[in-house]
Design a protein around this motif. Structure first.
Motif, PDB file in Angstrom:
ATOM      1  N   TYR A   1       0.856  -1.187   0.000  1.00 48.24           N
ATOM      2  CA  TYR A   1       0.000   0.000   0.000  1.00 48.24           C
ATOM      3  C   TYR A   1       0.897   1.243   0.000  1.00 48.24           C
ATOM      4  O   TYR A   1       1.396   1.652   1.059  1.00 48.24           O
ATOM      5  N   PRO A   2       1.116   1.881  -1.152  1.00 44.01           N
ATOM      6  CA  PRO A   2       2.088   2.988  -1.188  1.00 44.01           C
ATOM      7  C   PRO A   2       1.781   4.098  -0.182  1.00 44.01           C
ATOM      8  O   PRO A   2       2.699   4.609   0.474  1.00 44.01           O
ATOM      9  N   ASN A   3       0.518   4.496  -0.048  1.00 44.28           N
ATOM     10  CA  ASN A   3       0.213   5.622   0.849  1.00 44.28           C
ATOM     11  C   ASN A   3       0.328   5.220   2.322  1.00 44.28           C
ATOM     12  O   ASN A   3       0.912   5.939   3.131  1.00 44.28           O
ATOM     13  N   LEU A   4      -0.254   4.078   2.661  1.00 49.80           N
ATOM     14  CA  LEU A   4      -0.180   3.621   4.060  1.00 49.80           C
ATOM     15  C   LEU A   4       1.271   3.352   4.477  1.00 49.80           C
ATOM     16  O   LEU A   4       1.672   3.645   5.602  1.00 49.80           O
ATOM     17  N   TRP A   5       2.035   2.803   3.568  1.00 50.54           N
ATOM     18  CA  TRP A   5       3.434   2.464   3.872  1.00 50.54           C
ATOM     19  C   TRP A   5       4.263   3.750   4.026  1.00 50.54           C
ATOM     20  O   TRP A   5       5.066   3.885   4.951  1.00 50.54           O
ATOM     21  N   GLY A   6       4.027   4.724   3.159  1.00 50.27           N
ATOM     22  CA  GLY A   6       4.722   6.010   3.296  1.00 50.27           C
ATOM     23  C   GLY A   6       4.326   6.718   4.594  1.00 50.27           C
ATOM     24  O   GLY A   6       5.164   7.268   5.315  1.00 50.27           O
ATOM     25  N   TYR A   7       3.042   6.678   4.904  1.00 49.52           N
ATOM     26  CA  TYR A   7       2.500   7.279   6.125  1.00 49.52           C
ATOM     27  C   TYR A   7       3.135   6.618   7.365  1.00 49.52           C
ATOM     28  O   TYR A   7       3.561   7.293   8.312  1.00 49.52           O
ATOM     29  N   ALA A   8       3.222   5.300   7.340  1.00 50.44           N
ATOM     30  CA  ALA A   8       3.803   4.577   8.480  1.00 50.44           C
ATOM     31  C   ALA A   8       5.281   4.954   8.654  1.00 50.44           C
ATOM     32  O   ALA A   8       5.765   5.147   9.773  1.00 50.44           O
ATOM     33  N   ARG A   9       6.016   5.103   7.540  1.00 52.48           N
ATOM     34  CA  ARG A   9       7.437   5.484   7.637  1.00 52.48           C
ATOM     35  C   ARG A   9       7.595   6.920   8.096  1.00 52.48           C
ATOM     36  O   ARG A   9       8.530   7.265   8.816  1.00 52.48           O
ATOM     37  N   ASP A  10       6.673   7.781   7.659  1.00 49.54           N
ATOM     38  CA  ASP A  10       6.672   9.183   8.098  1.00 49.54           C
ATOM     39  C   ASP A  10       6.573   9.221   9.643  1.00 49.54           C
ATOM     40  O   ASP A  10       7.353   9.898  10.330  1.00 49.54           O
ATOM     41  N   LEU A  11       5.622   8.451  10.177  1.00 49.86           N
ATOM     42  CA  LEU A  11       5.457   8.439  11.642  1.00 49.86           C
ATOM     43  C   LEU A  11       6.671   7.787  12.315  1.00 49.86           C
ATOM     44  O   LEU A  11       7.188   8.291  13.314  1.00 49.86           O
ATOM     45  N   TYR A  12       7.130   6.693  11.744  1.00 55.86           N
ATOM     46  CA  TYR A  12       8.279   5.969  12.330  1.00 55.86           C
ATOM     47  C   TYR A  12       9.510   6.870  12.438  1.00 55.86           C
ATOM     48  O   TYR A  12      10.330   6.719  13.355  1.00 55.86           O
ATOM     49  N   SER A  13       9.633   7.831  11.507  1.00 55.77           N
ATOM     50  CA  SER A  13      10.825   8.693  11.508  1.00 55.77           C
ATOM     51  C   SER A  13      10.840   9.662  12.694  1.00 55.77           C
ATOM     52  O   SER A  13      11.840  10.308  12.951  1.00 55.77           O
ATOM     53  N   ARG A  14       9.703   9.791  13.400  1.00 57.01           N
ATOM     54  CA  ARG A  14       9.682  10.648  14.594  1.00 57.01           C
ATOM     55  C   ARG A  14      10.042   9.811  15.820  1.00 57.01           C
ATOM     56  O   ARG A  14       9.538   8.700  15.980  1.00 57.01           O
ATOM     57  N   PRO A  15      10.855  10.372  16.712  1.00 60.11           N
ATOM     58  CA  PRO A  15      11.324   9.565  17.846  1.00 60.11           C
ATOM     59  C   PRO A  15      10.197   9.002  18.709  1.00 60.11           C
ATOM     60  O   PRO A  15      10.294   7.879  19.210  1.00 60.11           O
ATOM     61  N   GLU A  16       9.101   9.732  18.828  1.00 60.35           N
ATOM     62  CA  GLU A  16       8.002   9.254  19.704  1.00 60.35           C
ATOM     63  C   GLU A  16       7.418   7.949  19.175  1.00 60.35           C
ATOM     64  O   GLU A  16       6.945   7.106  19.940  1.00 60.35           O
ATOM     65  N   PHE A  17       7.420   7.813  17.856  1.00 61.80           N
ATOM     66  CA  PHE A  17       6.890   6.593  17.234  1.00 61.80           C
ATOM     67  C   PHE A  17       8.016   5.571  17.039  1.00 61.80           C
ATOM     68  O   PHE A  17       7.895   4.416  17.428  1.00 61.80           O
TER      69      PHE A  17
END
Ligand SMILES: N[C@@H](CCC(=O)N[C@@H](CS)C(=O)NCC(=O)O)C(=O)O
Length: 309
Positions: free
Chosen positions: A247-263
């Motif tokens: 899922y290109p959008n969900l996968w990009g979204y998940a990586r976007d969040l993962y890149s923040r230390p809180e996530f």
């Protein structure tokens, strides 16, 4: 430990109700006023419900206000265990805190996350949605200066509606699929799960976050399930129509969040995999933990084009 859990009835996983549902209050009404240093959040890094409370605690800057107790990722029939006796409560097993609060506790499981009150020496709540919204709305006096408003009043109806769907079909949907012991029950759960993932994929095509250009409670609810999807739910829970990376959008979204230390710093893939594959013996009797998937969560996500940070 190869027995089917007690919560599987007629082939269907029915989650036990949360036993402790008191609330800490910001205005000091009731027995649990919000105070710095008084409450302790008990979590496992493996547990998606617990990760949500850790993410919110970090996003709001409550690390010095609410302390953290962490259990071992592997559980046996005695339930969650602290690696050393917990320095604040003295407990070795999480069950001790449940039984100290209610000696007649009859639930089939002692669950994380839960919040312990060091003053009354009781559990205040093990109700995971209550824990995040309580941090968001009752601890405002202790939030860091630039803390996001994760549960803005005007967006609550939309957040709540989305959370209900995501809870029923995605967060708990993966468990319904994975714990099913009936073919129809399993297929129903998988169809509902991928139906919602397809909807979310569309929703995230032109929005950075679920509610638009601001991060909210809805994102915190969805992320921990996505983080576990390819590593655990796709194989162990048989949620294998598609992977997150498909899922290109969900996968990009998940990586976007993962890149923040809180996530990202609350996501421990090793503990997640070991917990599910070793603890759920009725699904995986050998206890073998798969090596894969070989996925890079740090590849650029290109989601900043859709809106604010
Ligand atoms: N409080 C909720 C959700 C929390 C939850 O399920 N936590 C799991 C870990 S992901 C747990 O603590 N399980 C303990 C057990 O099964 O013994 C519930 O009771 O279902």
């Amino acid at each position: 430990m190869t027995d089917v859990p007690k919560e599987v009835k007629a082939g269907r996983f029915v989650r036990q109700p949360n036993r402790f549902t008191d609330r800490i209050t910001g205005d000091g009404s009731g027995p649990y006023p919000a105070e710095a240093g008084r409450y302790r959040l008990m979590v496992s890094y493996a547990c998606p419900w617990a990760q949500r409370s850790m993410i919110v605690r970090r996003l709001l800057g409550l690390e010095d206000v609410v302390t953290l107790g962490v259990v071992d990722p592997i559980r046996d029939e005695r339930g969650w265990r602290f690696p050393e006796p917990d320095p604040v409560t003295g407990a070795t097993f999480l069950s001790e805190l449940y039984l100290a609060t209610d000696p007649g506790y009859t639930g089939s499981r002692y669950t994380v996350p839960c919040v312990w009150d060091t003053t009354s020496k009781r559990l205040v709540t093990n109700d995971f949605p209550n824990i995040t919204t309580m941090f968001e709305t009752e601890f405002t006096a202790f939030h860091k200066p630039d803390a996001p408003d994760l549960y803005p009043e005007e967006l609550r109806p939309e957040i709540d509606e989305l959370n209900d769907l995501v809870y029923a079909t995605v967060n708990n949907g993966v468990y319904k699929a994975g714990m099913a012991t009936g073919q129809d029950v399993y297929e129903e759960a998988v169809d509902a799960l991928f139906g919602t993932l397809d909807l979310l994929e569309e929703r995230l095509a032109d929005r950075r976050y679920l509610l638009g250009d601001r991060l909210t409670e809805a994102d915190v609810r969805l992320y921990p399930t996505l983080a576990r999807f390819d590593a655990v739910y796709h194989g162990h829970f048989k949620c294998n129509l598609r992977r997150l990376v498909d899922y290109p959008n969900l996968w990009g979204y998940a990586r976007d969040l993962y890149s923040r230390p809180e996530f990202g710093e609350t996501t421990d893939f090793d503990q997640i995999k070991r917990h599910y594959y070793v603890t759920h013996k009725f699904i995986n009797p050998s206890g073998i933990v798969p090596k894969g998937p070989d996925v890079d969560w740090t590849t650029p996500h290109d989601r900043a084009r859709l809106g604010a940070a």
